[in-house]
Design an enzyme around this catalytic site. Structure first.
Site, PDB file in Angstrom:
ATOM      1  N   ARG A  93       0.833  -0.755  -0.367  1.00 54.56           N
ATOM      2  CA  ARG A  93       0.028   0.248   0.136  1.00 54.56           C
ATOM      3  C   ARG A  93       1.256   1.609   0.117  1.00 54.56           C
ATOM      4  O   ARG A  93       1.881   1.022   0.464  1.00 54.56           O
ATOM      5  CB  ARG A  93      -1.051   0.083   1.076  1.00 54.56           C
ATOM      6  CG  ARG A  93      -1.445  -1.462   1.586  1.00 54.56           C
ATOM      7  CD  ARG A  93      -2.370  -0.720   2.785  1.00 54.56           C
ATOM      8  NE  ARG A  93      -3.202  -1.878   2.991  1.00 54.56           N
ATOM      9  CZ  ARG A  93      -4.711  -1.874   3.075  1.00 54.56           C
ATOM     10  NH1 ARG A  93      -5.226  -1.242   3.059  1.00 54.56           N
ATOM     11  NH2 ARG A  93      -5.388  -3.365   3.375  1.00 54.56           N
ATOM     12  N   HIS A 453     -15.548  43.939 -11.388  1.00 52.48           N
ATOM     13  CA  HIS A 453     -17.134  45.221 -10.884  1.00 52.48           C
ATOM     14  C   HIS A 453     -17.891  43.972 -10.652  1.00 52.48           C
ATOM     15  O   HIS A 453     -18.059  44.267  -8.955  1.00 52.48           O
ATOM     16  CB  HIS A 453     -17.576  45.867 -11.446  1.00 52.48           C
ATOM     17  CG  HIS A 453     -18.725  47.258 -11.606  1.00 52.48           C
ATOM     18  ND1 HIS A 453     -20.667  45.894 -11.579  1.00 52.48           N
ATOM     19  CD2 HIS A 453     -19.315  47.771 -10.383  1.00 52.48           C
ATOM     20  CE1 HIS A 453     -20.948  46.701 -11.014  1.00 52.48           C
ATOM     21  NE2 HIS A 453     -20.556  48.201  -9.677  1.00 52.48           N
ATOM     22  N   ARG A 616     -12.161  55.596   2.515  1.00 53.72           N
ATOM     23  CA  ARG A 616     -11.167  56.160   0.976  1.00 53.72           C
ATOM     24  C   ARG A 616     -11.773  56.649   0.176  1.00 53.72           C
ATOM     25  O   ARG A 616     -13.295  56.130  -0.015  1.00 53.72           O
ATOM     26  CB  ARG A 616     -10.505  54.778   0.258  1.00 53.72           C
ATOM     27  CG  ARG A 616     -10.045  55.021  -1.025  1.00 53.72           C
ATOM     28  CD  ARG A 616      -9.474  53.587  -1.391  1.00 53.72           C
ATOM     29  NE  ARG A 616      -9.983  52.729  -2.290  1.00 53.72           N
ATOM     30  CZ  ARG A 616     -10.768  51.562  -2.788  1.00 53.72           C
ATOM     31  NH1 ARG A 616      -9.293  51.190  -2.886  1.00 53.72           N
ATOM     32  NH2 ARG A 616     -11.397  51.609  -3.104  1.00 53.72           N
ATOM     33  N   GLU A 750       0.051  50.980  -1.590  1.00 53.19           N
ATOM     34  CA  GLU A 750      -0.310  49.977  -3.108  1.00 53.19           C
ATOM     35  C   GLU A 750       0.449  49.928  -4.651  1.00 53.19           C
ATOM     36  O   GLU A 750       0.077  49.895  -5.236  1.00 53.19           O
ATOM     37  CB  GLU A 750      -2.023  50.305  -3.331  1.00 53.19           C
ATOM     38  CG  GLU A 750      -2.232  52.139  -3.336  1.00 53.19           C
ATOM     39  CD  GLU A 750      -3.633  52.044  -3.434  1.00 53.19           C
ATOM     40  OE1 GLU A 750      -4.479  51.448  -3.821  1.00 53.19           O
ATOM     41  OE2 GLU A 750      -4.816  53.333  -2.654  1.00 53.19           O
ATOM     42  N   GLY A 771      -3.344  48.422  -0.211  1.00 48.47           N
ATOM     43  CA  GLY A 771      -4.307  48.118  -0.833  1.00 48.47           C
ATOM     44  C   GLY A 771      -3.664  46.639  -1.874  1.00 48.47           C
ATOM     45  O   GLY A 771      -2.897  47.188  -2.205  1.00 48.47           O
ATOM     46  N   THR A 772      -3.614  45.499  -1.462  1.00 52.20           N
ATOM     47  CA  THR A 772      -2.807  44.824  -1.890  1.00 52.20           C
ATOM     48  C   THR A 772      -2.784  43.768  -2.663  1.00 52.20           C
ATOM     49  O   THR A 772      -1.700  43.132  -3.663  1.00 52.20           O
ATOM     50  CB  THR A 772      -2.380  43.653  -0.577  1.00 52.20           C
ATOM     51  OG1 THR A 772      -3.175  42.880  -0.130  1.00 52.20           O
ATOM     52  CG2 THR A 772      -1.256  43.970   0.266  1.00 52.20           C
ATOM     53  N   ASP A 774      -3.590  46.402  -5.751  1.00 46.25           N
ATOM     54  CA  ASP A 774      -2.771  47.025  -6.376  1.00 46.25           C
ATOM     55  C   ASP A 774      -0.969  47.388  -6.639  1.00 46.25           C
ATOM     56  O   ASP A 774      -0.512  46.875  -7.208  1.00 46.25           O
ATOM     57  CB  ASP A 774      -3.445  48.572  -6.563  1.00 46.25           C
ATOM     58  CG  ASP A 774      -4.629  48.962  -7.028  1.00 46.25           C
ATOM     59  OD1 ASP A 774      -4.805  48.569  -8.369  1.00 46.25           O
ATOM     60  OD2 ASP A 774      -5.439  50.062  -6.636  1.00 46.25           O
ATOM     61  N   CYS A 837      -6.337  46.037   3.960  1.00 48.90           N
ATOM     62  CA  CYS A 837      -7.522  46.037   3.642  1.00 48.90           C
ATOM     63  C   CYS A 837      -7.405  45.605   1.748  1.00 48.90           C
ATOM     64  O   CYS A 837      -8.900  45.548   1.187  1.00 48.90           O
ATOM     65  CB  CYS A 837      -7.640  47.292   3.276  1.00 48.90           C
ATOM     66  SG  CYS A 837      -7.374  48.466   1.733  1.00 48.90           S
TER      67      CYS A 837
END
Length: 884
Positions: A93, A453, A616, A750, A771-772, A774, A837
């Site tokens: 096995r 979007h 923002r 960012e 802002g990870t 971007d 964020c």
């Protein structure tokens, strides 16, 4: 690497899992604690990896060690491998380091041949049993080792069942079994051009190679990819002396869990078959019996099994998945491993085991995978449902939904108001579609990525969404979509989506509602006691803010004001502002938007009474609020073709303005703080709306903590200029109202330059928030929608990247920039508040990195707040454990 490749079970232990694999390590551990484990040996994962390094050849010394250790197994059992009078039969096995149930290969009864079968028949006193073992062995060996598919053998089996007029294998006569064996051997000769191997040593050699090779079979590769198991781990091979569950009705085989893996209830859960071998339980030919019935059929064995289960669960301090065989009334343990379980089961078991004194709270926190909580926070498809999957896209927002297909946002709203559940299907969504998104049960788009979007809006609302489903073609004129397989789904047809895995499913499917029990809340309370990171939510409406608070958010880490501009009644005013020819005209539009924005901020700040709210200011390029260029061209062309002049000139003028605002690369264009500097009146209006709402709420006795955030800052002078504007606006409001209030001004980090100059930027900031999304785009030079739609999946499949960097934070690249920014900023301002964020704020691995570099908070969509709370606690526990 050690030169020792082969270990007896009594040399193994649970902590040797990386070397011996999960199965081998646990067989060693069970042997060590005195459980009845048939003797055997384990060939290490190192041998497997070396086998592939040497071009699928056994490493030097392996065969010699195997013979030596096999001789010790022979002495322990009192049988000899290949002996014609008292032969040892073995199972072979796989045994991966991380459990991969059913993904690799197993062979039973190895060592049988045309001679040893007679010795087995004589020793057992049962010729039928020996024949049954031999036919099983030929079929399994031929499938796993020789590559001859099962159905070839099943056809022979079915032929003799039909001749006897029977249903089950165990009803076959000795004469039929002999003929079946000859038929099987003929298949082997015909398919591979050689007779079935008769030398037991050759059988073992070929079987070990086949198990090694199975590490790279298709199903194993797919399973590892899905579960992010490294290919480099390799598999061990376990060679174990056989015990037989198919020698009569005081024999059997089964699988059991020490607790219910679906509910977590503390009851034995499993099934067994008498007079059977292991594959019979899972093959579905016979219906297994529930494990509790064993108490009636073999009560002494059942009592021993209950004691063994309790011993194993107490020893491993976790729910166990156990395989066992009964041979002539004697119980043998063939495997134990940590049992797979559902999210609700994992939580209940973890909390119950703390109450039982088996584990502590921190261990309980580590027992639940944060990502599993998604199952509990959204409606999901009933796992028992049969699904007809017709397409697959990107899993943009978790949860599942069914609804009547509509292709128009207005129609979605109308049908929803009439009480119908709808599924909004669009090529891609725009701000104009927001009312349709609100009305729909779920959203499906054929274009767009995880930050499109539709994806962003749906996640914020907690609505299921599948984006970028390029396998469907949407025809708005015919009001239908067509899948790659040619299935046509028309308006009014039912369609379902699973936002957790991107599946598009035909028809309406049964759902399971979210399950939030007391154990869930208890676990999250324990998480709060341990974690260092704060957890906030990304929320744009009072409803989102309320949901975030219900899930335990400690503030709003990102409120995106552009989403407020997308409301249908506001778009004309926003477009008026954008298309204004003068500051005066723009100000007129802004004056209309001011009370609307003030109402927005009033609602969110009030909903977060006592908690900080990061607002923002306007970030996206202005053309995103205007009609689509291609659609506008089509409208103008139709009017021209139809000879209609009414409205034609206005459309042409609008087209000219849209063209003027359209950018080649809008993500790097006129957006964020660049808008605030070129059109300061826009940011001034937003700041005024924030501070007027603050004054209004202070008068009402609400504790408000506004944080004004400037997006896309890359140079300290940008922030300094806009900070001055915000302060002047706040001072003016204070002067007009006579009300004093506190607020903070900070920035998104960012772009790479913001990271490399963070020490300077920190002089003008009260807080930073990464802002990870971007930052990942600008670090890699990727356009996310293009990358995810065109090549990123190929990069991951080809292992150029280990993960999609938009889902799991790229620690080496993006992470290095973040670490640099934190160090520089804290040198300038030691107490600077720093958070994240981007969507990474809700992803467990990324949250751990945020903990490691000393961030103060993470922020994510409301429905991921519980995930972030648990992941933050695990990061604190795991990193403390590693530092000890």
């Amino acid at each position: 690497m050690s030169n020792k490749f082969v270990y007896l079970f009594n040399e193994g232990a649970a902590d040797l899992k990386p070397l011996l694999g999960g199965k081998g390590a646990n067989l060693g551990e069970m042997t060590k604690i005195g459980l009845p484990v048939p003797p055997g040996l384990t060939i290490s994962t190192e041998a497997c990896n070396q086998y592939f390094l040497e071009g699928q050849q056994f490493p030097q010394g392996l065969e010699e060690q195997l013979r030596e250790k096999l001789a010790e197994v022979e002495r322990a059992v009192g049988k000899k491998f290949g002996d014609t009078k008292n032969p040892l039969l073995v199972s072979v096995r796989s045994g991966a380091v991380i459990s991969m149930p059913g993904m690799m290969d197993t062979i039973l009864n190895l060592g049988l041949n045309d001679t040893t079968i007679h010795a087995v028949a004589e020793a057992s006193g049962d010729e039928r049993f020996a024949l049954d073992c031999y036919r099983r062995f030929i079929q399994m060996f031929s499938d796993v080792v020789l590559g001859i598919e099962h159905y070839n053998f099943e056809q022979v089996m079915d032929k003799y069942k039909d001749q006897q007029g029977i249903e089950f294998d165990y009803e076959l006569t000795e004469d039929s079994l002999k003929k079946i064996i000859e038929g099987y051997k003929s298949i082997v000769s015909r398919k591979v051009g050689r007779s079935f191997p008769q030398d037991p040593i050759e059988q073992l050699d070929l079987a070990i190679r086949a198990v090694f090779d199975s590490w790279h079979n298709q199903r194993a590769n797919v399973y590892r990819k899905i579960n992010k198991i490294p290919d480099s781990l390799g598999t061990a091979v376990n060679v174990q002396s056989m015990v037989f569950g198919n020698m009569g009705n005081n024999c059997g085989t089964g699988v059991a869990f020490t607790r219910n893996p679906s509910t977590g209830e503390k009851v034995l859960y499993g099934e067994y078959l008498l007079n059977a071998q292991g594959e019979d339980v899972v093959a579905g030919i016979r219906t297994p019996q529930p494990i509790t019935r064993l108490q009636e059929e073999l009560p002494e064995v059942f009592d021993q099994f209950i004691k063994t289960c309790n011993l194993l669960e107490n020893h491993y301090q976790d729910m166990q998945d156990i395989e066992f065989t009964i041979e002539r009334g004697n119980l043998y343990m063939l495997q134990t491993r940590t049992g797979k379980r559902t999210a609700s089961s994992a939580i209940k078991i973890a909390v119950d085991m703390v109450s039982e004194g088996l584990i502590d709270k921190e261990t309980a926190l580590k027992r639940v995978e944060p990502a599993q909580l998604d199952q509990l926070l959204h409606r999901r498809i009933d796992p028992k449902a049969k699904l007809e999957v017709v397409a697959k896209g990107l899993p943009a927002s978790p949860g599942a939904a069914s609804g009547t297909v509509v292709f128009d946002a207005d129609e979605a709203e109308q049908m929803s108001e009439a009480g119908k559940k709808v599924m909004l299907v669009r090529t891609e969504t725009t701000p104009d579609d927001i009312h349709g998104i609100v009305a729909a049960q779920g959203i499906l788009t054929s274009r767009g990525g995880m930050t499109s979007h539709a994806a962003v809006v749906a996640r914020g609302m907690g609505k299921p969404c599948v984006c970028g489903c390029e396998g469907i073609k949407i025809d708005y004129d015919k009001e239908q979509l067509v899948t790659q397989d040619g299935l046509i789904v028309k308006k009014g047809d039912d369609l379902s989506i699973d936002g957790a895995n991107g599946q598009v499913i035909k028809g309406h499917v049964p759902m399971i509602d979210p399950e939030l029990g007391q154990e869930f809340l208890t676990l999250l309370e324990w998480a709060n006691d341990v974690r260092k990171l704060g957890v906030r939510a990304n929320a744009d409406t009072p409803q989102d803010a309320k949901k975030a608070r219900e899930f335990g958010a400690e503030g709003i880490g990102l409120c995106r004001t552009e989403h407020m501009f997308m409301a249908q009644e506001r778009l004309p005013i926003v477009q008026q502002m954008i298309l204004a020819d003068s500051v005066q005209e723009r100000q007129k539009a802004l004056d209309k938007l001011l009370p609307m924005q003030q109402e927005d901020f009033y609602g969110i700040l009030k909903a977060m009474d006592g908690f900080p709210v990061t607002i923002r200011l306007l970030d996206p390029p202005l053309h995103e609020f205007l009609p689509n260029l291609e659609e506008l061209l089509v409208e103008i062309t139709k009017l021209e073709c139809q000879g209609k002049k009414t409205g034609l000139q206005e459309k042409r003028e609008l087209l000219s303005q849209v063209r003027a605002l359209t950018e080649f690369n809008p993500m790097l264009g006129h957006r964020g703080c660049r808008l605030g500097i070129t059109f300061p009146e826009v940011y001034a209006m937003q700041a005024k709306a924030i501070f007027q709402a603050v004054v209004q709420l202070i008068k009402e006795g609400v504790d408000v903590k506004p944080e004004v955030e400037i997006p896309l800052v890359g140079h300290v002078n940008e922030l300094a200029r806009l900070r001055k504007l915000i302060i002047e606006t706040a001072d003016a409001i204070k002067g007009e109202t006579g009300v004093d209030f506190k607020y903070e001004v900070g920035t998104m980090i960012e772009v790479p330059r913001a990271c490399t100059t963070a020490g300077e930027i920190a002089k003008e900031a009260d807080f930073f928030s990464f802002g990870t999304n971007d930052l990942t785009q600008t670090t890699f030079g990727f356009s996310r929608d293009d990358a995810e739609g065109k090549f990123l999946h190929h990069y991951v499949n080809e292992k150029i990247l280990s993960d999609n960097p938009f889902i799991v934070l790229d620690r080496d690249g993006v992470g290095s920039l973040m670490k640099m920014a934190v160090q520089q900023a804290r040198e300038t301002r030691p107490n600077l508040l720093i958070g994240i964020c981007g969507e990474h704020g809700g992803e467990p691995s990324s949250i751990e990195f945020c903990h490691q570099i000393g961030l103060d908070f993470v922020s994510c969509s409301p429905f991921r707040v519980p995930i972030a709370r648990l992941a933050a606690a695990q990061a604190a526990v795991n990193n403390r454990d590693q530092s000890k």
